[in-house]
Design an enzyme around this catalytic site. Structure first.
Site, PDB file in Angstrom:
ATOM      1  N   LYS A   1     -24.181 -17.984 -42.582  1.00  0.00           N
ATOM      2  CA  LYS A   1     -23.403 -19.190 -42.901  1.00  0.00           C
ATOM      3  C   LYS A   1     -22.770 -19.823 -41.670  1.00  0.00           C
ATOM      4  O   LYS A   1     -22.617 -21.009 -41.580  1.00  0.00           O
ATOM      5  CB  LYS A   1     -22.209 -18.805 -43.784  1.00  0.00           C
ATOM      6  CG  LYS A   1     -22.504 -18.431 -45.180  1.00  0.00           C
ATOM      7  CD  LYS A   1     -21.161 -18.298 -45.902  1.00  0.00           C
ATOM      8  CE  LYS A   1     -21.294 -17.533 -47.182  1.00  0.00           C
ATOM      9  NZ  LYS A   1     -20.845 -16.144 -47.078  1.00  0.00           N
TER      10      LYS A   1
ATOM     11  N   LYS B   1     -29.926 -12.372 -38.384  1.00  0.00           N
ATOM     12  CA  LYS B   1     -29.744 -12.752 -39.790  1.00  0.00           C
ATOM     13  C   LYS B   1     -29.457 -14.246 -39.948  1.00  0.00           C
ATOM     14  O   LYS B   1     -28.745 -14.811 -39.118  1.00  0.00           O
ATOM     15  CB  LYS B   1     -28.553 -11.942 -40.311  1.00  0.00           C
ATOM     16  CG  LYS B   1     -28.313 -12.012 -41.781  1.00  0.00           C
ATOM     17  CD  LYS B   1     -26.973 -11.363 -42.157  1.00  0.00           C
ATOM     18  CE  LYS B   1     -25.787 -12.242 -41.822  1.00  0.00           C
ATOM     19  NZ  LYS B   1     -24.524 -11.897 -42.482  1.00  0.00           N
TER      20      LYS B   1
ATOM     21  N   LYS C   1     -17.907  -9.449 -35.147  1.00  0.00           N
ATOM     22  CA  LYS C   1     -16.956 -10.554 -35.329  1.00  0.00           C
ATOM     23  C   LYS C   1     -15.857 -10.525 -34.271  1.00  0.00           C
ATOM     24  O   LYS C   1     -15.355 -11.576 -33.881  1.00  0.00           O
ATOM     25  CB  LYS C   1     -16.354 -10.535 -36.745  1.00  0.00           C
ATOM     26  CG  LYS C   1     -17.352 -10.982 -37.805  1.00  0.00           C
ATOM     27  CD  LYS C   1     -16.661 -11.490 -39.072  1.00  0.00           C
ATOM     28  CE  LYS C   1     -17.680 -12.014 -40.055  1.00  0.00           C
ATOM     29  NZ  LYS C   1     -17.134 -12.322 -41.370  1.00  0.00           N
TER      30      LYS C   1
END
Ligand code: TYM
Length: 335
Positions: A199, A196, A114
């Site tokens: 969202k 992955k 992130k």
């Protein structure tokens, strides 16, 4: 004594097929065991580690609450609440910060990912995220934490912190264990099956939302990236695209991946894609109607959230108090 099951989901962006298969479906199944006491939380405090539009954050929290209920989380059998309604989370997170090392947080995979993605906003919260998550878990005397693979490292750090505190002060916290679903603990992107399904992935057609229409679901699966040969077999390393489809099909039909792969071995890729899309549509179909009804009734969603937060605080407050007492703080007299 019943086992405490605890988990959470960030109400940001859309709820994905990965979230459902890897987590929320398991939450519902665990709730059916009479020996389990299940507590599920919408991790709204976690979402602001990445900048959120206020209106979107508000609406997403209501949407995720409606979705959890639509998917069968029972507000009476389980406790369902919003993290920001229970202030004990933040208080315990501060205390646990003082028992966590910067080096440990620096090594967290999600923090590294992130930070790279949001290089202009590497805030303290982003780094501290696993400590807040440890606080979530430890606040409830949790035994089991049902999560997807990507959250296992965070459950491990919660275990380490709990053990460290217990070594200093005696048995303050229960040391939790992460549990994963057998099929689908890591659903991959339909466009890049080596990463992955997430969202926040902006790639068109990579992510299936649990609220996508049947037409959209078919379109996304038709466009799913497969592998260069034509053989259908489960082999995540050399055939990640096909293996991801087989995993989704297996999860959607409640079968093992092996049995699903054996049944599909003579299919063409196009047929496998359609079979998977159909199974996903059928799996999600009952949720849509219930969701539409629930999201139209914000007063009811508020009521459920308040009921859940009240029950959550009854469990969390004494555990926080016990830790504060162990540290040596002077506790305020009840009266
Ligand atoms: P979040 O919101 O990213 O994801 C919610 C749950 O969905 C799982 N998941 C997946 N499983 C399979 N395949 C995927 N592609 C996939 N994507 C997500 C996640 O592993 C997770 O179980 N930090 C957590 C929320 C949280 C929490 C907690 C969880 C906050 N406090 C305490 C457990 C206990 C998170 O961001 O999950």
């Amino acid at each position: 004594m019943s086992k405490i099951i605890y988990s959470g989901i960030q109400p940001s962006g859309v709820m994905t097929l990965g979230n459902y298969i890897g987590a929320v479906k398991n939450w519902r199944l665990m709730q059916d065991d009479p020996d389990h006491r299940c507590i599920y939380m919408l991790a709204d405090l976690h979402t602001i580690t990445v900048r959120q539009n206020p209106q979107d954050l508000h609406d997403n929290a209501m949407r995720f609450m409606a979705l959890c209920l639509a998917m069968g989380i029972d507000k009476d059998r389980s406790i369902l609440y919003m993290q920001s309604h229970v202030h004990e989370h933040c208080e315990l997170a501060w205390l646990l910060n003082c028992y966590t090392y910067v080096g440990e947080m620096n090594r967290m995979t999600q923090f590294k990912d992130k930070s790279a993605k949001h290089a202009d906003n590497i805030n303290m919260g982003l780094m501290d995220y696993p400590v807040l998550m440890a606080a979530d878990i430890l606040l409830f005397g949790t035994h089991c934490v049902p999560v997807g693979i990507d959250q296992v490292q965070h459950v491990e750090i919660a275990r380490d912190i709990a053990t460290r505190v217990n070594n200093l002060y005696g048995d303050v916290f229960v040391v939790p264990e992460g549990v994963m679903t057998k099929v689908g603990a890591k659903i991959m992107s339909l466009q890049d099956p080596t990463s992955k399904m997430s969202k926040s992935d902006p790639t068109p057609n990579a992510v299936v939302s649990v609220l996508d229409t049947p037409e959209t679901i078919v379109k996304k699966f038709k466009k799913a990236v497969t592998d260069s040969d034509t053989q259908i077999a489960y082999d995540p390393i050399s055939k990640p695209g096909v293996s991801n489809l087989l995993t989704i099909l297996a999860a959607a039909t409640d079968r093992s991946v092996e049995a699903t792969a054996a049944d599909c071995r003579h299919m063409r890729y196009g047929d496998l894609k359609l079979a998977t899309a159909d199974a996903v549509i059928e799996m999600l179909r009952p949720f849509r109607e219930r969701y539409d009804r629930l999201i139209a009734d914000p007063a009811y969603l508020h009521e459920v959230a308040a009921f859940g937060a009240g029950r959550a605080r009854e469990i969390a407050a004494p555990i926080l108090r016990r830790f504060k007492q162990a540290i040596g703080f002077v506790l305020p007299r009840a009266d």
